[in-house]
Motif scaffolding. Structure first.
Motif, PDB file in Angstrom:
ATOM      1  N   VAL A   1       0.831  -1.205   0.000  1.00  0.00           N
ATOM      2  CA  VAL A   1       0.000   0.000   0.000  1.00  0.00           C
ATOM      3  C   VAL A   1       0.871   1.263   0.000  1.00  0.00           C
ATOM      4  O   VAL A   1       0.535   2.245  -0.663  1.00  0.00           O
ATOM      5  CB  VAL A   1      -0.960  -0.010   1.214  1.00  0.00           C
ATOM      6  CG1 VAL A   1      -1.599   1.343   1.437  1.00  0.00           C
ATOM      7  CG2 VAL A   1      -2.015  -1.094   1.038  1.00  0.00           C
ATOM      8  N   TYR A   2       2.004   1.237   0.697  1.00  0.00           N
ATOM      9  CA  TYR A   2       2.829   2.443   0.824  1.00  0.00           C
ATOM     10  C   TYR A   2       3.414   2.914  -0.510  1.00  0.00           C
ATOM     11  O   TYR A   2       3.248   4.090  -0.857  1.00  0.00           O
ATOM     12  CB  TYR A   2       3.900   2.242   1.900  1.00  0.00           C
ATOM     13  CG  TYR A   2       3.277   2.013   3.250  1.00  0.00           C
ATOM     14  CD1 TYR A   2       2.716   3.061   3.966  1.00  0.00           C
ATOM     15  CD2 TYR A   2       3.195   0.732   3.785  1.00  0.00           C
ATOM     16  CE1 TYR A   2       2.110   2.852   5.195  1.00  0.00           C
ATOM     17  CE2 TYR A   2       2.594   0.509   5.016  1.00  0.00           C
ATOM     18  CZ  TYR A   2       2.050   1.572   5.716  1.00  0.00           C
ATOM     19  OH  TYR A   2       1.441   1.359   6.921  1.00  0.00           O
ATOM     20  N   PRO A   3       4.061   2.043  -1.299  1.00  0.00           N
ATOM     21  CA  PRO A   3       4.533   2.541  -2.598  1.00  0.00           C
ATOM     22  C   PRO A   3       3.376   2.857  -3.557  1.00  0.00           C
ATOM     23  O   PRO A   3       3.479   3.784  -4.359  1.00  0.00           O
ATOM     24  CB  PRO A   3       5.416   1.417  -3.135  1.00  0.00           C
ATOM     25  CG  PRO A   3       5.089   0.221  -2.319  1.00  0.00           C
ATOM     26  CD  PRO A   3       4.554   0.708  -1.007  1.00  0.00           C
ATOM     27  N   LEU A   4       2.280   2.126  -3.452  1.00  0.00           N
ATOM     28  CA  LEU A   4       1.133   2.424  -4.306  1.00  0.00           C
ATOM     29  C   LEU A   4       0.586   3.816  -3.989  1.00  0.00           C
ATOM     30  O   LEU A   4       0.307   4.606  -4.904  1.00  0.00           O
ATOM     31  CB  LEU A   4       0.038   1.371  -4.128  1.00  0.00           C
ATOM     32  CG  LEU A   4      -1.242   1.611  -4.925  1.00  0.00           C
ATOM     33  CD1 LEU A   4      -0.955   1.641  -6.422  1.00  0.00           C
ATOM     34  CD2 LEU A   4      -2.274   0.542  -4.605  1.00  0.00           C
ATOM     35  N   LEU A   5       0.459   4.140  -2.712  1.00  0.00           N
ATOM     36  CA  LEU A   5       0.000   5.486  -2.336  1.00  0.00           C
ATOM     37  C   LEU A   5       0.980   6.556  -2.810  1.00  0.00           C
ATOM     38  O   LEU A   5       0.559   7.626  -3.259  1.00  0.00           O
ATOM     39  CB  LEU A   5      -0.205   5.578  -0.824  1.00  0.00           C
ATOM     40  CG  LEU A   5      -1.419   4.856  -0.264  1.00  0.00           C
ATOM     41  CD1 LEU A   5      -1.436   4.930   1.261  1.00  0.00           C
ATOM     42  CD2 LEU A   5      -2.708   5.411  -0.845  1.00  0.00           C
ATOM     43  N   ALA A   6       2.267   6.270  -2.722  1.00  0.00           N
ATOM     44  CA  ALA A   6       3.268   7.234  -3.185  1.00  0.00           C
ATOM     45  C   ALA A   6       3.141   7.465  -4.693  1.00  0.00           C
ATOM     46  O   ALA A   6       3.249   8.604  -5.159  1.00  0.00           O
ATOM     47  CB  ALA A   6       4.671   6.745  -2.820  1.00  0.00           C
ATOM     48  N   ILE A   7       2.907   6.402  -5.449  1.00  0.00           N
ATOM     49  CA  ILE A   7       2.745   6.539  -6.896  1.00  0.00           C
ATOM     50  C   ILE A   7       1.487   7.344  -7.215  1.00  0.00           C
ATOM     51  O   ILE A   7       1.508   8.230  -8.078  1.00  0.00           O
ATOM     52  CB  ILE A   7       2.744   5.156  -7.571  1.00  0.00           C
ATOM     53  CG1 ILE A   7       4.163   4.563  -7.539  1.00  0.00           C
ATOM     54  CG2 ILE A   7       2.209   5.233  -9.001  1.00  0.00           C
ATOM     55  CD1 ILE A   7       4.245   3.108  -7.957  1.00  0.00           C
TER      56      ILE A   7
END
Length: 165
Positions: free
Chosen positions: A23-29
């Motif tokens: 979820v963390y890299p997806l939210l960053a993207i």
């Protein structure tokens, strides 16, 4: 090398992770895309589009391969990949001989590949935020949990292998 905590029941606690780590890299993207729509931030010096895409593709494939190898290594050790399930072993082989968190390193590689492919400078600027969130929200909890569950075995592993690379 993989060792089991045979003295620990399979239902021993978990690390208490609040959100699945992807979820963390997806939210960053997603945040990088929103920032790009608001104010594009270019990436100077990447050269022609073809090279940028090649670089992004190589990084994406390498990151996915590292994540896949990490998942296979955990599966072979019969310990869950999902951090909300009880861990059964300290896995020290394969990618885990190079990094204590190879899947999270792969997540950062995917985010960087995205940033190069778009090109979106926000994706690169958000890399430290993603790494920080993974550290504070996931890795610290996992490390406390593994230290309590495996004691000296995990402490020795921590002394031998870096957290990231």
């Amino acid at each position: 090398m993989t060792r089991s905590a045979s003295q620990q029941p399979a239902t021993a606690g978990t690390a208490g992770i609040l959100l699945p780590p992807p979820v963390y890299p997806l939210l960053a993207i997603l945040l990088a895309e929103a920032a790009r729509a608001w104010r594009p931030l270019s990436l100077p010096g990447l050269g022609p589009d073809a090279w940028r895409y090649v670089l992004a593709a190589v990084l994406l494939v390498a990151s996915l391969a590292a994540a896949g190898a990490s998942v296979l290594t955990l599966r072979r050790a019969r310990t869950p990949v999902e951090p909300w399930k009880p861990t059964r072993a300290v896995v020290q082989s394969g990618p885990y001989a190079l990094s204590r968190n190879p899947i999270y390193v792969a997540f950062l590689g995917v985010q960087l590949a995205y940033a190069w492919a778009r090109p979106n400078g926000w994706g690169i600027l958000l890399l430290p935020l993603t790494a920080g969130l993974l550290y504070w929200a996931v890795i610290r909890r996992e490390e406390r949990y593994l230290a309590a569950l495996f004691g000296e075995e995990y402490a020795g592993y921590r002394r031998q292998v870096r957290r990231w690379l």
